[in-house]
Scaffold this motif. Structure first.
Motif, mmCIF file in Angstrom:
data_model
loop_
_atom_site.group_PDB
_atom_site.id
_atom_site.type_symbol
_atom_site.label_atom_id
_atom_site.label_comp_id
_atom_site.label_asym_id
_atom_site.label_seq_id
_atom_site.Cartn_x
_atom_site.Cartn_y
_atom_site.Cartn_z
ATOM 1 N N ASN A 42 0.801 -1.221 0.000
ATOM 2 C CA ASN A 42 0.000 0.000 0.000
ATOM 3 C C ASN A 42 0.835 1.273 0.000
ATOM 4 O O ASN A 42 0.282 2.373 0.065
ATOM 5 N N GLY A 43 2.161 1.147 -0.077
ATOM 6 C CA GLY A 43 3.014 2.317 -0.164
ATOM 7 C C GLY A 43 3.180 3.092 1.125
ATOM 8 O O GLY A 43 3.766 4.179 1.116
ATOM 9 N N ARG A 44 2.674 2.552 2.235
ATOM 10 C CA ARG A 44 2.848 3.242 3.510
ATOM 11 C C ARG A 44 4.317 3.211 3.926
ATOM 12 O O ARG A 44 5.045 2.273 3.622
ATOM 13 N N ARG A 45 4.729 4.252 4.604
ATOM 14 C CA ARG A 45 6.113 4.353 5.076
ATOM 15 C C ARG A 45 6.169 3.972 6.546
ATOM 16 O O ARG A 45 5.358 4.454 7.343
ATOM 17 N N PHE A 46 7.113 3.151 6.892
ATOM 18 C CA PHE A 46 7.263 2.693 8.264
ATOM 19 C C PHE A 46 8.694 2.965 8.732
ATOM 20 O O PHE A 46 9.651 2.719 8.000
ATOM 21 N N ASP A 47 8.818 3.479 9.938
ATOM 22 C CA ASP A 47 10.131 3.766 10.513
ATOM 23 C C ASP A 47 10.665 2.558 11.265
ATOM 24 O O ASP A 47 11.084 2.648 12.424
ATOM 25 N N ARG A 48 10.633 1.428 10.602
ATOM 26 C CA ARG A 48 11.218 0.203 11.143
ATOM 27 C C ARG A 48 12.135 -0.361 10.058
ATOM 28 O O ARG A 48 11.690 -0.604 8.931
ATOM 29 N N PHE A 49 13.394 -0.541 10.397
ATOM 30 C CA PHE A 49 14.397 -0.832 9.382
ATOM 31 C C PHE A 49 15.191 -2.090 9.713
ATOM 32 O O PHE A 49 16.008 -2.079 10.638
ATOM 33 N N PRO A 50 14.956 -3.174 8.969
ATOM 34 C CA PRO A 50 15.796 -4.370 9.139
ATOM 35 C C PRO A 50 17.247 -4.031 8.800
ATOM 36 O O PRO A 50 17.516 -3.144 7.975
ATOM 37 N N GLU A 51 18.167 -4.720 9.425
ATOM 38 C CA GLU A 51 19.573 -4.504 9.115
ATOM 39 C C GLU A 51 19.913 -5.035 7.725
ATOM 40 O O GLU A 51 20.728 -4.458 6.998
ATOM 41 N N TYR A 52 19.241 -6.132 7.344
ATOM 42 C CA TYR A 52 19.464 -6.753 6.038
ATOM 43 C C TYR A 52 18.129 -7.160 5.428
ATOM 44 O O TYR A 52 17.196 -7.544 6.142
ATOM 45 N N ILE A 53 18.045 -7.063 4.110
ATOM 46 C CA ILE A 53 16.896 -7.567 3.370
ATOM 47 C C ILE A 53 17.416 -8.597 2.368
ATOM 48 O O ILE A 53 18.342 -8.317 1.611
ATOM 49 N N VAL A 54 16.830 -9.778 2.394
ATOM 50 C CA VAL A 54 17.210 -10.846 1.455
ATOM 51 C C VAL A 54 16.019 -11.147 0.556
ATOM 52 O O VAL A 54 14.924 -11.430 1.048
ATOM 53 N N ARG A 55 16.224 -11.066 -0.750
ATOM 54 C CA ARG A 55 15.205 -11.461 -1.714
ATOM 55 C C ARG A 55 15.560 -12.860 -2.221
ATOM 56 O O ARG A 55 16.373 -13.020 -3.130
ATOM 57 N N ALA A 56 14.941 -13.848 -1.607
ATOM 58 C CA ALA A 56 15.271 -15.241 -1.908
ATOM 59 C C ALA A 56 14.752 -15.638 -3.280
ATOM 60 O O ALA A 56 13.652 -15.259 -3.682
ATOM 61 N N GLN A 57 15.550 -16.437 -3.979
ATOM 62 C CA GLN A 57 15.152 -16.990 -5.273
ATOM 63 C C GLN A 57 15.025 -18.507 -5.223
ATOM 64 O O GLN A 57 14.626 -19.120 -6.208
ATOM 65 N N SER A 58 15.373 -19.116 -4.097
ATOM 66 C CA SER A 58 15.347 -20.569 -3.978
ATOM 67 C C SER A 58 15.204 -20.947 -2.512
ATOM 68 O O SER A 58 15.400 -20.122 -1.614
ATOM 69 N N LEU A 59 14.878 -22.225 -2.278
ATOM 70 C CA LEU A 59 14.794 -22.707 -0.904
ATOM 71 C C LEU A 59 16.175 -22.715 -0.250
ATOM 72 O O LEU A 59 16.288 -22.534 0.970
ATOM 73 N N ASP A 60 17.216 -22.912 -1.037
ATOM 74 C CA ASP A 60 18.567 -22.840 -0.493
ATOM 75 C C ASP A 60 18.849 -21.443 0.067
ATOM 76 O O ASP A 60 19.529 -21.296 1.083
ATOM 77 N N ASP A 61 18.331 -20.422 -0.606
ATOM 78 C CA ASP A 61 18.504 -19.052 -0.107
ATOM 79 C C ASP A 61 17.881 -18.894 1.271
ATOM 80 O O ASP A 61 18.427 -18.207 2.143
#
Length: 236
Positions: A42-61
């Motif tokens: 919905n495009g809402r902005r949240f002031d909560r920030f993960p240290e890392y973001i991983v976009r998995a492409q496989s179950l191994d990821d």
């Protein structure tokens, strides 16, 4: 998973993405802000920030990401399709595991089942089932992901006409546990995990890697449903 925080060196994070089929971004990467902004539908902005973001492409990821988080004491949150009004998957610090690219659908028309990965949305599942004369009571929006929808019980379109909430049509669930191990259904239709991992409830960490659901034969739409469909078509 232990929730203690250890220092993560630059070399640790440089090595980690090389193990992935997908991509990973830290808060210091130039692309991080764009990834964070686009995380919620919905495009809402949240002031909560993960240290890392991983976009998995496989179950191994998924397994590699859990191993990395465990080794460095990072908490893990999971994003399916991102269809959360409050952006519940966004957490300060820790690692955000984005499963939206895991979107395979397998239809067994003879058995009347559909196996879907967590990134599959309602519109894609309905389109895949329709040529087989099958349907499943999905969420009310086409982009609603099946993963979060089913975890919430599954109060879908016409679910009363199908007998009950959609979650009751789930035949099997494949999970990846906090040790990074895949728990697939056993032949007797129970998970092939033993001991505490076989339980689920508050505090249980198990990203869903696939769900197998019973799909029913298509039924004639009710007058109310036809009116609603005509209204949506005219409004668009």
């Amino acid at each position: 998973m232990q929730h203690y925080r250890e220092h993560i060196g630059a070399d640790d994070f440089r090595t980690f993405p090389r193990q992935l089929d997908g991509k990973a971004r830290s808060r210091h990467h130039a692309e991080y802000a764009g990834w964070h902004r686009s995380a919620c539908w919905n495009g809402r902005r949240f002031d909560r920030f993960p240290e890392y973001i991983v976009r998995a492409q496989s179950l191994d990821d998924v397994a590699h990401s859990i191993d990395f988080a465990r080794a460095h004491g990072l908490s893990v949150s999971v994003r399916g399709s991102g269809h959360s009004y409050a952006g519940c998957f966004l957490r300060d610090a820790g690692l955000l595991l984005d499963l939206s690219a895991l979107d395979r659908i397998e239809i067994d028309a003879e058995a009347g089942t559909a196996s879907v990965q967590p990134g599959v949305g309602a519109r894609r599942l309905s389109a895949a089932l329709a040529p087989h004369g099958l349907a499943f009571p999905t969420g009310h929006g086409g982009e609603v992901g099946l993963s979060g929808f089913l975890l919430g019980g599954g109060l879908g379109i016409n679910f009363r006409a199908w007998g009950d909430i959609s979650a009751f049509s789930v035949r099997a669930v494949d999970l990846i546990d906090a040790d990074g191990a895949c728990c697939a259904p056993a032949p007797n239709n129970t998970r092939s995990c033993s001991g505490p991992r076989a339980a689920a409830g508050r505090g249980c960490f198990s990203p869903r890697s696939a769900s197998t659901c019973n799909a029913g034969r298509c039924r004639p739409a009710s007058p109310r449903a036809r009116i609603a469909a005509n209204w949506r078509a005219s409004a668009s």
